[in-house]
Design an enzyme around this catalytic site. Structure first.
Site, mmCIF file in Angstrom:
data_model
loop_
_atom_site.group_PDB
_atom_site.id
_atom_site.type_symbol
_atom_site.label_atom_id
_atom_site.label_comp_id
_atom_site.label_asym_id
_atom_site.label_seq_id
_atom_site.Cartn_x
_atom_site.Cartn_y
_atom_site.Cartn_z
ATOM 1 N N GLU A 97 0.835 -1.208 0.000
ATOM 2 C CA GLU A 97 0.000 0.000 0.000
ATOM 3 C C GLU A 97 0.864 1.249 0.000
ATOM 4 O OE1 GLU A 97 -3.279 -0.117 -1.071
ATOM 5 O OE2 GLU A 97 -3.569 -1.499 0.603
ATOM 6 N N ASP B 280 -4.150 0.603 -9.351
ATOM 7 C CA ASP B 280 -5.574 0.341 -9.517
ATOM 8 C C ASP B 280 -5.917 0.090 -10.977
ATOM 9 O OD1 ASP B 280 -5.561 0.913 -6.849
ATOM 10 O OD2 ASP B 280 -6.605 2.833 -7.022
ATOM 11 N N SER C 104 -13.436 2.026 -7.764
ATOM 12 C CA SER C 104 -14.515 2.258 -8.714
ATOM 13 C C SER C 104 -14.084 3.253 -9.789
ATOM 14 C CB SER C 104 -15.763 2.765 -7.988
ATOM 15 O OG SER C 104 -15.477 3.950 -7.249
ATOM 16 N N SER C 105 -13.273 4.234 -9.414
ATOM 17 C CA SER C 105 -12.829 5.233 -10.397
ATOM 18 C C SER C 105 -11.911 4.610 -11.441
ATOM 19 C CB SER C 105 -12.126 6.397 -9.693
ATOM 20 O OG SER C 105 -11.009 5.951 -8.952
ATOM 21 N N GLY D 162 -12.817 2.197 -1.327
ATOM 22 C CA GLY D 162 -11.420 1.837 -1.521
ATOM 23 C C GLY D 162 -11.246 0.651 -2.442
ATOM 24 N N THR E 179 2.885 2.005 -2.108
ATOM 25 C CA THR E 179 4.176 1.644 -2.700
ATOM 26 C C THR E 179 4.187 1.910 -4.193
ATOM 27 O OG1 THR E 179 3.343 -0.621 -2.857
ATOM 28 C CG2 THR E 179 4.770 -0.116 -0.988
#
Length: 380
Positions: free
Chosen positions: A30, A169, A124-125, A121, A32
């Site tokens: 995370e 993401d 979704s974006s 978190g 990173t």
């Protein structure tokens, strides 16, 4: 009503195709990604589905089945960065960044529907950006690779929406594979699919959506990114990924700012945790990653300081109720946690978490299994 039918009702014609891109949950690693380090996300079965038709008149029309309001109509040659937080900024940003990169995107009609929880978190974006990028790539025959699509989607979020996110993401959404976690090197975007199928081991990976809505555009994320960059500068390395774990004590001793020191300690140790989880999964020892997950949460809570009471309650209650490990996941300040449990104990741990939230006066959480699923794809 399906997305294709919704498109036809909205625009009066059939779409050229329907595409889907998933949300993601991050197993380990995370904050990173923007430090050019390592992450290990997995794609979820929850997706953003988009029906699109190409236009050649320079008009971009956007509509979401999940957001009240009329069709948003824009001119692709007049697009400018929007930082107002509106959902339309994400697909519009993809069209903008493709044109900025020299690709001949001349418009589209777009209709969207999502099952990815927003503000949880779970990216979704990124799913919204990636599904738009994949669809436009297909419609315009751009021939972009999945990592290229992910980079463009990231740039849309960075430069158009105004959120300085890393690339994890978008890569997870674009490149996820069923039954695997994605070991991603955020420096060169090389990937390795790591077999990860908890159910086959008698385990379950639960996602606990605390329903505390986070907003990464509020400055806290950017402040931590800037702190990491300052740490790299003071240590004389391009990125914190270049600080070896074995050299961490010496590196920390060189940093006088307590805040920067905490951030550096988290990033370097979380990169090391990714390595440890890879080794354990390669050895087939899924249960042994539990304590590494919990250790990661402690670092996020104490060094990065991005947890919240609800996330801490999930982790503390889960581990006290027999879970193998748990940690918050994603950008923090709300959102979700993951919990690794024996499948036979999933209901018991879930009930304990729900009861703890009720006793604390918190909104009831949403709990569901994280099933490693396929990445972005054309549906028809």
């Amino acid at each position: 009503m399906g997305v294709r039918e919704g498109f036809e009702e909205l625009y009066g014609t059939a779409p050229d195709g329907v595409w889907a891109a998933p949300g993601r949950v991050n197993l380990i690693g995370e904050y990173t990604d923007f430090n050019e380090g390592f992450v290990m996300p997995l794609a979820l079965p929850h997706t953003v589905v988009a029906a699109l038709a190409r236009r050649d008149d320079g008009v971009l029309r956007l509509h979401s089945a999940d957001v009240a309001g009329p069709v948003v109509e824009l001119r692709v040659d007049a697009l400018e960065p929007l930082t107002d937080g509106s959902w339309g900024a994400y697909p519009a940003g993809v069209a903008w960044v493709l044109r900025e990169a020299g690709h001949p995107v001349t418009g589209a009609d777009v209709h969207l529907s999502s099952t990815v929880p927003t503000g949880a978190g779970l990216s979704s974006s990124a799913a919204l950006e990636v599904v738009t990028a994949l669809a436009l790539d297909d419609l315009y025959g751009l021939g972009l690779t999945r990592p290229e699509l992910a980079r463009l989607a990231q740039r849309a979020e960075n430069d158009f929406v105004g959120v300085p996110c890393g690339v994890m993401d978008q890569m997870a959404s674009a490149c996820g594979t069923e039954g695997h976690a994605l070991h991603l090197d955020c420096r060169d975007l090389s990937v390795r699919q790591i077999p990860f199928d908890p159910a086959s081991q008698g385990l379950a990976l639960l996602v606990v959506d605390t329903r505390v809505r986070h907003a990464l555009g509020d400055g806290a994320y950017a402040e931590r990114r800037a702190g990491c960059e300052e740490g790299a500068r003071q240590l004389g390395v391009p990125y914190l990924r270049d600080v070896a774990y074995g050299d961490l004590p010496a590196a920390l001793a060189r940093l006088s700012d307590e805040r920067v020191r905490r951030y550096v300690r988290h990033v370097v140790s979380d990169d090391h945790r990714v390595d440890r989880v890879v080794a354990l999964l390669d050895a087939g020892d899924v249960r042994a990653i539990g304590p590494v997950l919990t250790e990661g949460h402690v670092s996020l809570r104490d060094d990065l300081r991005i947890s919240c009471p609800e996330l801490d309650l999930v982790v503390d209650t889960a581990t006290a109720s027999g879970a193998l490990g748990a940690r918050m996941t994603g950008g923090g300040f709300g959102g979700s946690a993951i919990v690794l449990v024996e499948a036979s104990e999933a209901d018991t741990v879930t009930k304990a978490i729900e009861e703890a939230f009720d006793a604390a006066g918190f909104t009831a959480p949403r709990v569901f299994p994280a099933v490693p699923s396929a990445g972005a794809r054309r549906l028809g």
